[in-house]
Design a protein around this motif. Structure first.
Motif, PDB file in Angstrom:
ATOM      1  N   PRO A 203       0.805  -1.224   0.000  1.00  0.00           N
ATOM      2  CA  PRO A 203       0.000   0.000   0.000  1.00  0.00           C
ATOM      3  C   PRO A 203       0.839   1.276   0.000  1.00  0.00           C
ATOM      4  O   PRO A 203       0.310   2.362  -0.224  1.00  0.00           O
ATOM      5  N   VAL A 204       2.142   1.162   0.267  1.00  0.00           N
ATOM      6  CA  VAL A 204       3.033   2.326   0.260  1.00  0.00           C
ATOM      7  C   VAL A 204       4.115   2.097  -0.792  1.00  0.00           C
ATOM      8  O   VAL A 204       4.250   1.001  -1.337  1.00  0.00           O
ATOM      9  N   SER A 205       4.884   3.126  -1.071  1.00  0.00           N
ATOM     10  CA  SER A 205       5.951   3.001  -2.063  1.00  0.00           C
ATOM     11  C   SER A 205       7.032   2.044  -1.553  1.00  0.00           C
ATOM     12  O   SER A 205       7.202   1.846  -0.347  1.00  0.00           O
ATOM     13  N   SER A 206       7.778   1.474  -2.487  1.00  0.00           N
ATOM     14  CA  SER A 206       8.835   0.529  -2.136  1.00  0.00           C
ATOM     15  C   SER A 206       9.899   1.197  -1.253  1.00  0.00           C
ATOM     16  O   SER A 206      10.345   0.618  -0.263  1.00  0.00           O
TER      17      SER A 206
ATOM     18  N   MET B 121       9.605   3.811   0.770  1.00  0.00           N
ATOM     19  CA  MET B 121       9.092   4.075   2.108  1.00  0.00           C
ATOM     20  C   MET B 121       9.002   2.792   2.921  1.00  0.00           C
ATOM     21  O   MET B 121       9.281   2.785   4.129  1.00  0.00           O
ATOM     22  N   PHE B 122       8.614   1.714   2.273  1.00  0.00           N
ATOM     23  CA  PHE B 122       8.537   0.410   2.950  1.00  0.00           C
ATOM     24  C   PHE B 122       9.901   0.010   3.499  1.00  0.00           C
ATOM     25  O   PHE B 122      10.036  -0.382   4.661  1.00  0.00           O
ATOM     26  N   HIS B 123      10.938   0.134   2.663  1.00  0.00           N
ATOM     27  CA  HIS B 123      12.283  -0.208   3.107  1.00  0.00           C
ATOM     28  C   HIS B 123      12.778   0.747   4.186  1.00  0.00           C
ATOM     29  O   HIS B 123      13.486   0.329   5.116  1.00  0.00           O
ATOM     30  N   LEU B 124      12.423   2.016   4.071  1.00  0.00           N
ATOM     31  CA  LEU B 124      12.851   2.998   5.066  1.00  0.00           C
ATOM     32  C   LEU B 124      12.267   2.678   6.431  1.00  0.00           C
ATOM     33  O   LEU B 124      12.969   2.723   7.449  1.00  0.00           O
ATOM     34  N   VAL B 125      10.996   2.344   6.476  1.00  0.00           N
ATOM     35  CA  VAL B 125      10.336   2.018   7.748  1.00  0.00           C
ATOM     36  C   VAL B 125      10.946   0.761   8.362  1.00  0.00           C
ATOM     37  O   VAL B 125      11.232   0.719   9.572  1.00  0.00           O
ATOM     38  N   LEU B 126      11.184  -0.262   7.538  1.00  0.00           N
ATOM     39  CA  LEU B 126      11.787  -1.489   8.053  1.00  0.00           C
ATOM     40  C   LEU B 126      13.207  -1.227   8.571  1.00  0.00           C
ATOM     41  O   LEU B 126      13.590  -1.759   9.626  1.00  0.00           O
ATOM     42  N   SER B 127      13.967  -0.418   7.858  1.00  0.00           N
ATOM     43  CA  SER B 127      15.335  -0.114   8.292  1.00  0.00           C
ATOM     44  C   SER B 127      15.328   0.665   9.599  1.00  0.00           C
ATOM     45  O   SER B 127      16.130   0.396  10.507  1.00  0.00           O
TER      46      SER B 127
ATOM     47  N   VAL C 124      14.432   8.228  -0.432  1.00  0.00           N
ATOM     48  CA  VAL C 124      13.116   8.855  -0.255  1.00  0.00           C
ATOM     49  C   VAL C 124      13.225  10.372  -0.387  1.00  0.00           C
ATOM     50  O   VAL C 124      12.359  11.027  -0.975  1.00  0.00           O
ATOM     51  N   SER C 125      14.319  10.939   0.153  1.00  0.00           N
ATOM     52  CA  SER C 125      14.439  12.399   0.160  1.00  0.00           C
ATOM     53  C   SER C 125      14.576  12.979  -1.243  1.00  0.00           C
ATOM     54  O   SER C 125      14.089  14.081  -1.520  1.00  0.00           O
ATOM     55  N   VAL C 126      15.235  12.236  -2.154  1.00  0.00           N
ATOM     56  CA  VAL C 126      15.389  12.742  -3.519  1.00  0.00           C
ATOM     57  C   VAL C 126      14.177  12.430  -4.380  1.00  0.00           C
ATOM     58  O   VAL C 126      14.122  12.836  -5.545  1.00  0.00           O
ATOM     59  N   GLY C 127      13.232  11.665  -3.807  1.00  0.00           N
ATOM     60  CA  GLY C 127      11.971  11.424  -4.494  1.00  0.00           C
ATOM     61  C   GLY C 127      12.025  10.399  -5.590  1.00  0.00           C
ATOM     62  O   GLY C 127      11.170  10.393  -6.482  1.00  0.00           O
ATOM     63  N   THR C 128      13.040   9.456  -5.568  1.00  0.00           N
ATOM     64  CA  THR C 128      13.120   8.418  -6.589  1.00  0.00           C
ATOM     65  C   THR C 128      12.393   7.187  -6.109  1.00  0.00           C
ATOM     66  O   THR C 128      12.564   6.744  -4.980  1.00  0.00           O
ATOM     67  N   GLU C 129      11.584   6.625  -6.990  1.00  0.00           N
ATOM     68  CA  GLU C 129      10.833   5.440  -6.631  1.00  0.00           C
ATOM     69  C   GLU C 129      11.251   4.247  -7.493  1.00  0.00           C
ATOM     70  O   GLU C 129      10.545   3.265  -7.616  1.00  0.00           O
ATOM     71  N   ASP C 130      12.421   4.376  -8.170  1.00  0.00           N
ATOM     72  CA  ASP C 130      12.866   3.279  -9.002  1.00  0.00           C
ATOM     73  C   ASP C 130      13.337   2.123  -8.135  1.00  0.00           C
ATOM     74  O   ASP C 130      13.694   2.278  -6.973  1.00  0.00           O
ATOM     75  N   GLN C 131      13.368   0.947  -8.737  1.00  0.00           N
ATOM     76  CA  GLN C 131      13.901  -0.193  -8.050  1.00  0.00           C
ATOM     77  C   GLN C 131      15.404  -0.005  -7.864  1.00  0.00           C
ATOM     78  O   GLN C 131      16.061   0.639  -8.680  1.00  0.00           O
ATOM     79  N   PRO C 132      15.996  -0.559  -6.792  1.00  0.00           N
ATOM     80  CA  PRO C 132      17.410  -0.361  -6.528  1.00  0.00           C
ATOM     81  C   PRO C 132      18.286  -0.755  -7.698  1.00  0.00           C
ATOM     82  O   PRO C 132      19.316  -0.145  -7.937  1.00  0.00           O
ATOM     83  N   GLY C 133      17.907  -1.795  -8.409  1.00  0.00           N
ATOM     84  CA  GLY C 133      18.738  -2.234  -9.512  1.00  0.00           C
ATOM     85  C   GLY C 133      18.703  -1.293 -10.673  1.00  0.00           C
ATOM     86  O   GLY C 133      19.558  -1.311 -11.553  1.00  0.00           O
ATOM     87  N   ASP C 134      17.693  -0.405 -10.750  1.00  0.00           N
ATOM     88  CA  ASP C 134      17.552   0.518 -11.868  1.00  0.00           C
ATOM     89  C   ASP C 134      18.036   1.903 -11.548  1.00  0.00           C
ATOM     90  O   ASP C 134      18.117   2.752 -12.403  1.00  0.00           O
ATOM     91  N   SER C 135      18.278   2.173 -10.276  1.00  0.00           N
ATOM     92  CA  SER C 135      18.651   3.526  -9.878  1.00  0.00           C
ATOM     93  C   SER C 135      20.121   3.768 -10.090  1.00  0.00           C
ATOM     94  O   SER C 135      20.894   2.864 -10.217  1.00  0.00           O
TER      95      SER C 135
END
Length: 297
Positions: A201-204, A206-212, A286-297
């Motif tokens: 339900p949230v961006s990828s 943000m999900f990783h940020l909360v878990l970290s 999250v701060s730079v506003g990128t929502e790409d997958q880690p492998g694509d960033s």
């Protein structure tokens, strides 16, 4: 090439399992941990051999190439850890007898497994980057997550001795922290491999940020509580190694209790640093506003 490597992996882990299992070492936590890790490696390799022999990999919805690469990387590091921890925490304390020779042989076959899994990982990295790869494996988030779960896996054999924490509920909570964070790390890797993060339900990011952030907070608590209750006399701890009876003489054939406490404290600090690096990465993401997958960033 893949069939040859997996056959070598299967044979070497099976021989190592038989050698470790033939020793009367079930009361030694690190020896039991090594046996379980080797059994896991052998079972996973056997499952992959069966799947590829029946050509079932094409029926899976996730990236088979990513899965094989993840499998090879993890099992290479697992076998490497066993090759280091097993001789340093158990074999070196054995007297010179046939049991010691079998334990040394088990270490040698475990190292052969390490080389075989590492060779497979390098071989898979040479594959063409087709649709079989998502790009997650090899990215910085995956490497950090792999290190986090590996360090947690090393902590597990040292906390398998209930004597270390059963007298204090707060120390039991530390054990829960190690277990919870380990499970969350494995689940995160599986979600990325299966591309199920799009269902969240949230961006990828943000999900990783909360878990970290959650993992960092939990590990901070463990880093404070574990040394406090293990080494501070005010809380029933033992500040000096010489006061631990199991460390005074060679009464046992494994690492003494005080050293186990110290190992957990050091590994907790190491893993906290890795989690902080993971948190910094996702906070920047999250701060730079990128929502790409880690492998694509």
């Amino acid at each position: 090439m893949g069939y040859f490597l997996r056959t070598l992996q299967l044979l070497s882990t099976c021989v190592a399992i038989s050698l470790v299992g033939s020793l009367d070492s079930w009361t030694v936590p690190t020896s039991t941990w090594s046996f379980v890790i080797l059994c896991f490696c052998c079972l996973m390799t056997l499952i992959i051999l069966i799947i590829e022999s029946l050509a079932l990999q094409y029926r899976f919805s996730f990236s088979w190439g990513d899965f094989l690469l993840c499998h090879a990387c993890y099992l290479a590091l697992f076998c490497l850890l066993v090759s280091i921890i097993y001789p340093t925490t158990y074999v070196q304390f054995l007297p010179c007898n046939p049991s010691r020779d079998r334990a040394i042989a088990a270490t040698a076959f475990c190292f052969i497994s390490t080389v075989a899994y590492a060779t497979e990982a390098i071989w898979i990295l040479g594959w063409p980057r087709t649709g079989d790869f998502t790009g997650y494996i090899g990215s910085l988030p995956f490497l950090l997550k792999m290190l986090e779960t590996l360090v947690a896996c090393v902590i597990l054999p040292f906390i398998s001795n209930p004597y270390l924490y059963m007298d204090h509920p707060l120390l039991v909570s530390c054990v829960a922290v190690y277990s919870i964070c380990f499970i969350l790390g494995i689940v995160t890797i599986l979600l990325n491999l299966a591309n199920y993060e799009n269902w969240l339900p949230v961006s990828s990011s943000m999900f990783h940020l909360v878990l970290s952030l959650l993992s960092v907070l939990l590990y901070i608590g463990a880093l404070v509580l574990w040394p406090l209750y293990q080494f501070d006399e005010k809380f029933g701890g033992q500040p000096e190694r010489s006061r631990d009876v199991s460390c005074q003489h060679r009464l046992t054939n494994y690492v003494c209790v005080w050293d186990q406490r110290l190992a957990v404290a050091i590994l907790t600090a190491i893993n906290l640093l890795i989690y902080v690096a993971d948190l910094v990465y996702w906070a920047h993401h999250v701060s730079v506003g990128t929502e790409d997958q880690p492998g694509d960033s």
